[in-house]
Design a protein around this motif. Sequence first.
Motif, short mmCIF file in Angstrom:
data_model
loop_
_atom_site.label_atom_id
_atom_site.label_comp_id
_atom_site.label_asym_id
_atom_site.label_seq_id
_atom_site.Cartn_x
_atom_site.Cartn_y
_atom_site.Cartn_z
N MET A 1 36.25 -11.44 117.24
CA MET A 1 36.62 -12.60 117.47
C MET A 1 35.05 -13.49 117.79
SD MET A 1 40.07 -12.59 119.98
CE MET A 1 40.27 -14.39 120.11
N LEU A 2 34.19 -12.75 118.30
CA LEU A 2 32.82 -13.40 118.67
C LEU A 2 32.22 -13.82 117.32
CD1 LEU A 2 31.44 -11.77 121.80
CD2 LEU A 2 32.40 -13.77 121.58
N SER A 3 32.39 -12.70 116.21
CA SER A 3 31.70 -12.77 115.00
C SER A 3 32.54 -14.02 114.28
CB SER A 3 31.39 -11.59 114.26
OG SER A 3 32.84 -11.23 113.66
N VAL A 4 33.67 -14.34 114.31
CA VAL A 4 34.29 -15.20 113.61
C VAL A 4 33.90 -16.50 114.01
CG1 VAL A 4 36.76 -16.32 113.29
CG2 VAL A 4 36.32 -13.99 112.70
N GLY A 5 33.69 -16.57 115.54
CA GLY A 5 33.01 -17.97 115.99
C GLY A 5 31.68 -18.27 115.52
N MET A 6 30.98 -17.22 115.15
CA MET A 6 29.49 -17.42 114.94
C MET A 6 29.54 -17.89 113.48
SD MET A 6 27.25 -14.87 117.21
CE MET A 6 28.20 -13.69 116.81
N ASN A 7 30.38 -17.05 112.77
CA ASN A 7 30.04 -17.09 111.25
C ASN A 7 31.17 -18.29 110.48
OD1 ASN A 7 28.27 -15.08 111.33
ND2 ASN A 7 29.93 -13.67 111.17
N ASN A 8 31.65 -19.03 111.33
CA ASN A 8 32.57 -20.22 110.62
C ASN A 8 32.07 -21.53 111.14
OD1 ASN A 8 34.82 -18.81 109.04
ND2 ASN A 8 34.54 -17.45 110.65
N MET A 9 30.96 -22.01 110.81
CA MET A 9 30.42 -23.12 111.54
C MET A 9 30.89 -24.53 110.94
SD MET A 9 29.09 -22.03 114.13
CE MET A 9 28.47 -23.71 114.82
#
Length: 493
Positions: A345-353
């Motif tokens: 979930m955190l990586s999706v937040g960071m990788n979908n700016m």
Amino acid sequence: MSNKKFDVLLVGAGAMSATLGALLRELDPDLSIGIVERLEHVASESTDGWNNAGTGHAAYCELNYTSEDDNGDIDISKALSINSQFEVSLQFWSYLVEQGKLPQPESFINRTPHKSFVWGEKNVDFLRKRYQKMSAHHLFEGMEYTESADTVEQWVPLVMRGRDPSIPIAATKVEHGSDIDFGAVARGMIANIAKQPNFDLMVGHSVENLSKNADGSWTVTLDPKGKDSYDVEATFVFLGAGGAALPLLQKSDIPEGIGYGGFPVTGQWLVCTNPVIVSQHHAKVYGKAAVGAPPMSVPHLDTRNIGDTEALLFGPFAGFTTKFLKKGSVMDLLSSIKMGNIKPMLSVGMNNMDLTKYLISEVFQSDTERMDSLREFYPEAQDSDWSLKNAGQRVQIIKKDSEGKGTLEFGTEIVSAADGSLAALLGASPGASTAVNTMVDVIERCFKDKLDNQGWAEKLKQMIPSYGESLIEDAELAKRVRAYTQTTLKLKV
Ligand SMILES: Cc1cc2nc3c(=O)[nH]c(=O)nc-3n(C[C@H](O)[C@H](O)[C@H](O)COP(=O)(O)OP(=O)(O)OC[C@H]3O[C@@H](n4cnc5c(N)ncnc54)[C@H](O)[C@@H]3O)c2cc1C
């Protein structure tokens, strides 16, 4: 203490549970089936007519189903897959109409031409190539293309009037597209199952918990508002709870559910019911999405027929919320974060700016900015004819990849227990249009023995003539099936 035992317990009374219930009831009239719905009425979340766009997604007009690679080649494989899946829904609905198990087709499906409309040289070039490739396939036979302003004005007058003539435009048209009131389809299916024995509809009941029993069945705890909670048992459980399927999947503790997360996206429409305007547009007109926009936020101007109301709808405007259902809780997102999905979930937040920026810009849009977006489509739109309405809620799937990071998926996915005792439907798109194909998939995973040994495959073939064959490969079959569904559902041009 358990006081009821079901062969099949369907959680949530939206398009998915209604479809699975209708299929299973036809396959085995003796199955005891229960539907549990937390609201007082069925089909009141995403499936309700006003909460979704009602597009019979056949990939005729939705430009996000045909991607263009760096060499300018258009990939139509996703469009073919979605089109053939939609044809499966049309076949099952046709069967139910013929059997008198769904009401007259015009109460839930109406022929509404599907059109794509683009402006600017690059987009015109894309649409031309897309048309050339698609119209060569039998599933998209009959698609028309034009770059002529006069022709587009005949096809979609509101879209052309007042438009700058110096900007190149192009459009495609498929006459046999459809507008669907999915709420009416689901309510019709559930009403039909309710006429038959071995069925319980538990509205105003929320599933609070579920646990696996030693014999492989499930104990499901229900909360009837204002009364004491109680347990029921079920041999098979389907989590068709829309956005809330994810938290229930987590409660089931099946290993197949570990690592999934959800990303909620809200929607809003501009709606016009002024009959003078409504009577001038009869189509679903889809354009190109803005940079960073999630695929389901492609702007479109649609004719809608919901109950006795004919309206135009433009949108959707996306936004961010922490709720998983329109009538959900603001705690939904936070409560869904677990040890198993926090990293994805955190990586999706960071990788979908791009997506994050897009959603923030949509949330802070003013009424004037929303009307200006509409005026890109319909240049002479007047503020006084349009009002803003909240649409349903979508929870996009976050999935753990092989490195433990997250990917954001915009489709739907079935997650099922290895023993076939439970299945959950996650995600939202192409959604209700392909519900029949998706629920047949659930049956293939979870009722394999009955499919192979108890005549279910033959029964499915009676209800869905293309079952087990490819509408993409077999042009003659596709033609035959379409002639049947278009006649039965009154979609014939
Ligand atoms: C803005 C928008 C536009 C869309 N446009 C289209 C379109 O044009 N074409 C298309 O095909 N699809 C479209 N969709 C998708 C489509 O609406 C959905 O895929 C479909 O309605 C999902 O049906 P469902 O049964 O899974 O969920 P829902 O209709 O959301 O039903 C889930 C039900 O479960 C109930 N529930 C939840 N938790 C519990 C619980 N714990 N216990 C008991 N009951 C519970 C809810 O109250 C609800 O009634 C759109 C969706 C949105 C939001």
